[in-house]
Write an enzyme that holds these catalytic residues in place. Structure first.
Site, PDB file in Angstrom:
ATOM      1  N   HIS A 274       5.811   9.664   6.585  1.00  0.00           N
ATOM      2  CA  HIS A 274       4.489  10.308   6.696  1.00  0.00           C
ATOM      3  C   HIS A 274       3.525   9.458   7.540  1.00  0.00           C
ATOM      4  O   HIS A 274       3.158   9.856   8.617  1.00  0.00           O
ATOM      5  CB  HIS A 274       3.849  10.639   5.333  1.00  0.00           C
ATOM      6  CG  HIS A 274       4.742  11.404   4.415  1.00  0.00           C
ATOM      7  ND1 HIS A 274       5.322  12.593   4.792  1.00  0.00           N
ATOM      8  CD2 HIS A 274       5.174  11.153   3.153  1.00  0.00           C
ATOM      9  CE1 HIS A 274       6.076  13.046   3.795  1.00  0.00           C
ATOM     10  NE2 HIS A 274       6.007  12.196   2.793  1.00  0.00           N
ATOM     11  N   ASP A 325      12.073  16.560   3.470  1.00  0.00           N
ATOM     12  CA  ASP A 325      11.318  16.090   2.311  1.00  0.00           C
ATOM     13  C   ASP A 325      11.461  17.006   1.089  1.00  0.00           C
ATOM     14  O   ASP A 325      12.416  16.893   0.341  1.00  0.00           O
ATOM     15  CB  ASP A 325       9.846  15.919   2.737  1.00  0.00           C
ATOM     16  CG  ASP A 325       9.040  15.076   1.761  1.00  0.00           C
ATOM     17  OD1 ASP A 325       9.581  14.711   0.714  1.00  0.00           O
ATOM     18  OD2 ASP A 325       7.862  14.790   2.044  1.00  0.00           O
TER      19      ASP A 325
HETATM   20 ZN    ZN Z   1       9.104  12.117   0.238  1.00  0.00          ZN
END
Ligand code: ZN
Length: 460
Positions: A274, A325
């Protein structure tokens, strides 16, 4: 006998080649590549445009079971956020057994293969039993992920995660009891056990992972980066939510990536997942050390994380890969497009992926592949070569836009107008594991998955 493959069009580092025959050994390792070959001598004729298999550099397999569930909101409760989503995720994590996890991961990996991902980095933190006690085998849950990968033909980099705290300076909460290792020594035992499990499947290896700056004491993060194995890719969630940044400033006097770059000797073995909220200096610190970021655009959008400053990062030659994810999408082309469109919408420019080669599609595929391979501990940058395992996905060229495109326009047409639906063949470890969107064990895996989900009662 191992099959020989004949590819109508296949992407090499120096461009698309036609009529290429590839031979492999029984492990799927390429033993010969013959350009300008004839189809007659091959066992498998692969028509379409073939590219290297996509690398999915960030996955939490169990979260596939809750994809879409967090979209049903109570109208009287208007503060749904990443943190309320996390509570629902903890409820699921507390309820799954090793058998459940294996069935969920098997379905997920089959669907990933159908969509063109041939490698996955599994950021795995549900280690212990439902009471938070260790299993007889420390890495029981991780071994089920490896079993799921082997069953489906997926290449897996199992990244057992060190998870210790509930937040910076905050003890862990009840909902995190299946995740925890009290200290580095205990985590290294888990890592060692996972390493042994990975020996059971040639398509498996391991990485080292820290949940986040909030999940492990910063001094322990420093210690493990220095004293832990140096030959493994190092994965960490970082700076995903604004609250994490605020908490780090309050506790450490520094932003998460600012602290990380100052205290950890960054290199290209680091994969920061991220890294959404960065200052210019933080962007610079990642790019200049050749650390990688793992971007998960559909999940980041779904959770309301924010937008990574990719244009700034590109200007400094920063390296990135993609991950699915929480698995709200399993389409690599969608991840690439959304990543680009986030930048276009905020910068009012269309040059996100065009700054180097001019071909946005080619650049996006290349970047996701090279940095993605590093996330799997694979530093080979050659698309297909003798000595490497054959992992590839082929897209159908009979759709109107692809059928009418010259080779020079093919990859951008693919990335910007196609979807996983056009993935007609996936080869993993030298074997065809998916054809026409169906995994070779599709019906059996689907049945097992539905039974588990019904028993969990989460989707009723
Ligand atoms: Zn993650």
């Amino acid at each position: 006998m191992t099959p020989t493959f004949f590819f109508e069009k296949i992407l090499f580092n120096d461009g698309i080649k036609h009529n290429v025959r590839i031979l492999t050994d029984t492990d799927g390792t390429i033993t010969d590549i013959q350009p300008n070959a004839t189809a007659a001598l091959a066992d498998e004729h692969i028509n379409g445009i073939t590219i290297p298999g996509f690398q999915n550099a960030h996955s939490h397999a169990f979260q596939y079971a809750m994809a879409g569930l967090a979209e049903i909101h109570d109208p009287s409760h208007r503060s749904d956020s990443f943190w309320t989503w996390r509570n629902a995720m903890y409820d699921l994590a507390l309820s799954i057994s090793p058998d459940d996890l294996e069935a969920i991961a098997s379905m997920l990996y089959a669907e990933m293969l159908n969509a063109g991902y041939t490698n996955v980095a599994e950021f795995h933190y549900v280690h212990h039993d439902k009471d938070g006690q260790k299993y007889a085998s420390l890495s029981e849950m991780g071994s089920r992920l490896i079993a799921a990968a082997q069953k489906t033909g997926m290449n897996i980099t199992l990244v057992p995660i060190f998870y210790q705290k509930g937040g910076l300076g905050v003890p862990a909460v009840e909902g995190q009891k299946r995740f925890l290792s009290p200290d580095m020594e205990s985590y290294l035992k888990l890592l060692e056990s996972s390493k042994m499990d990975a020996l059971s499947y040639k398509g498996a290896n391991i990485g080292i992972g820290i949940h986040s700056m909030r999940g492990v004491d910063p001094e322990e993060i420093k210690r493990i980066s220095e004293a832990g194995p140096q030959d493994l890719p190092f994965h960490i969630h970082i700076s995903e939510q604004l609250k994490e940044v605020e908490d780090a400033i309050a506790y450490l006097g520094q932003r998460p990536v600012e602290w990380f770059a100052e205290h950890i000797k960054l290199s290209d073995r680091y994969h920061l997942v991220h890294a959404t909220h960065l200052t210019k200096n933080e962007v610079l610190s990642l790019a200049e050390t050749r650390a990688n970021v793992v971007l998960c655009p559909t999940t980041e959008g779904n959770l309301g994380d924010g937008i990574f400053p990719l244009n700034q990062y590109h200007a400094l030659n920063g390296q990135w890969s993609i991950g699915t994810d929480s698995h709200v999408s399993l389409d690599p082309l969608e991840e690439l497009r959304l990543l680009d469109y986030g930048q276009r919408l905020t910068s009012h420019s269309r040059m996100t992926f065009a700054h180097k080669t001019g071909d946005s599609g080619l650049f996006a595929i290349n970047q996701a592949l090279i940095s993605g391979r590093k996330a799997m501990n694979d530093y080979n940058e050659t698309y297909f070569k003798v000595g490497s395992v054959l992992n590839a996905v082929t897209y159908n060229l009979s759709t109107p836009l692809l059928a009418s495109s010259a080779d020079s326009k093919l990859l951008s047409t693919l990335v910007y107008s196609a979807s996983a639906k056009q993935a007609i063949c996936t080869i993993s470890r030298g074997k065809i594991v998916s054809k026409e969107g169906h995994h070779i064990h599709q019906s059996e895996l689907t049945k097992g998955f539905i039974n588990v989900i019904h028993a969990l009662k989460t989707r009723l």
